[in-house]
Design an enzyme around this catalytic site. Structure first.
Site, PDB file in Angstrom:
ATOM      1  N   GLY A  96      46.976  45.803  66.704  1.00 10.36           N
ATOM      2  CA  GLY A  96      46.518  44.435  66.950  1.00 10.36           C
ATOM      3  C   GLY A  96      45.001  44.322  66.830  1.00 10.36           C
ATOM      4  O   GLY A  96      44.470  43.314  66.355  1.00 10.36           O
ATOM      5  N   LYS A 109      63.729  45.928  66.756  1.00 12.46           N
ATOM      6  CA  LYS A 109      63.163  45.171  65.619  1.00 12.46           C
ATOM      7  C   LYS A 109      64.286  44.542  64.783  1.00 12.46           C
ATOM      8  O   LYS A 109      64.113  43.462  64.214  1.00 12.46           O
ATOM      9  CB  LYS A 109      62.287  46.081  64.749  1.00 12.46           C
TER      10      LYS A 109
END
Ligand SMILES: NC(=O)c1ccc[n+]([C@@H]2O[C@H](COP(=O)([O-])OP(=O)(O)OC[C@H]3O[C@@H](n4cnc5c(N)ncnc54)[C@H](OP(=O)(O)O)[C@@H]3O)[C@@H](O)[C@H]2O)c1
Length: 312
Positions: free
Chosen positions: A18, A134
């Protein structure tokens, strides 16, 4: 017409990947409107220096709990694009983030936290333990009504931080694969000749920005991007060239890696998938987002990896 991006909200902005994605978005702030970061009051407190730096670079900071419907809904006001970089333990929280985004009138694009191995590569991918959360996120995104999505698939990171592919593992774990600058020792996975595609974390940031800026080309699909393709032997040779010394080499066969995986699971499963060839694609999609050039090569990645290892 594919939705375009003006105002971006980032989840997981201060995490491992991130940080790179957020810095890259902020470095391109002239191309966007608002750039906001949604993070917990705890992170604002514990990572105050990083938060101050993000503010100084032009980021708007929104404090809230990722599980709070009200806080997320409010943060979505005026936002057209969500970029999620949340960590593995909280991948499931994206299910609510996506449902709220789909219902919200302003949000039009969603980038879920992927940035790694393609979780739908082979039929057997459906059974791999690290892919399960996911896969649920992808299943939900395939059924949204008013949201466009993109999975940015980068393969393993060509970096040396922590336990990343170009890094040094503690000697006790070196059979999982290591490139150890201080010990001049490499443990190569498989026979050392199998190809692997890697993306440096700084390139992951570039690819996400490029994907944001090419909405039509990346709408509702996985894009398979990478910095370069190499082999463990070539990587070791590059480490030898740049350190100017011969390295000791050992090998962990795929069979041995399977045994370690049976004991430890987790990240060893990913290393087994990569060693089986699970990062190789018929063609890469860099051209789709205008980044065929301008990404790191093996030489640049190893140079950076040596600097990182020497600094730790
Ligand atoms: N390709 C590779 O080699 C590779 C390597 C590592 C990771 N990845 C992938 O990259 C993605 C991000 O992983 P990462 O390692 O960067 O993640 P990370 O650093 O562990 O965490 C990222 C962010 O997630 C949020 N978060 C984490 N735990 C949380 C919790 N309990 N409650 C609320 N928020 C929480 C935090 O956001 P705040 O910043 O807001 O606090 C944190 O900074 C994942 O999809 C992962 O699979 C790929």
């Amino acid at each position: 017409m594919a939705a375009t991006t003006k105002n971006i909200l980032i989840f997981g902005a201060t995490g491992l990947i991130g940080t790179h994605i957020t810095n890259s978005i902020l470095a391109n702030k002239d191309k966007f409107g608002r750039i906001a970061i949604f993070t917990s009051p705890n992170t604002i407190w514990t990572k105050s220096d990083e938060i101050d730096q993000l503010k100084a670079q032009g980021a708007e900071i929104i404090a809230g709990e990722i599980t709070s419907e009200a806080a997320v809904n409010e943060a979505y006001n005026g936002i057209d694009t969500v970029v999620s970089c949340v960590g593995r333990p909280v991948i499931h929280t994206q299910l609510q983030l996506i449902q709220l985004a789909d219902k919200h009138p302003d949000v039009k694009r969603f980038f879920p936290s992927e940035y790694g191995t393609d979780i739908e590569y082979w039929p057997s991918s459906a059974n791999e333990a690290p892919h399960q959360q996911k896969l649920k996120v992808r299943a939900l995104l395939k059924n949204v009504k008013d949201l466009t999505y993109t999975y940015v698939v980068t393969g393993p990171y060509g970096d040396a931080d922590g336990a990343l592919y170009l890094g040094a593992k503690p000697p006790a774990d070196e059979a999982e694969g290591t490139f150890d600058v201080k010990r001049k020792r490499a443990v190569l996975l498989g026979d050392g000749k199998g190809k692997i595609s890697l993306t440096t974390m700084r390139d992951v940031g570039k690819f996400v920005v490029a994907a944001i800026l090419h909405p039509k080309a990346v709408a509702n699909k996985a894009i398979h991007v990478n910095s370069f393709t190499s082999t463990p032997e070539e990587i070791t040779a590059e480490y030898e060239r740049q350190t100017g010394e011969k390295w000791e080499r050992a090998y962990t066969s795929l069979e041995k890696l399977n045994q370690i995986e049976a004991e430890k699971g987790g990240s060893v499963t990913l290393r087994r998938i990569w060693t089986e060839g699970g990062t190789l694609y018929e063609k890469r999609d860099n051209h789709l987002v205008g980044l065929e050039d301008g990404v790191d090569d093996l030489q640049a990645a190893v140079k950076q990896a040596i600097e990182v290892q020497k600094a730790t």
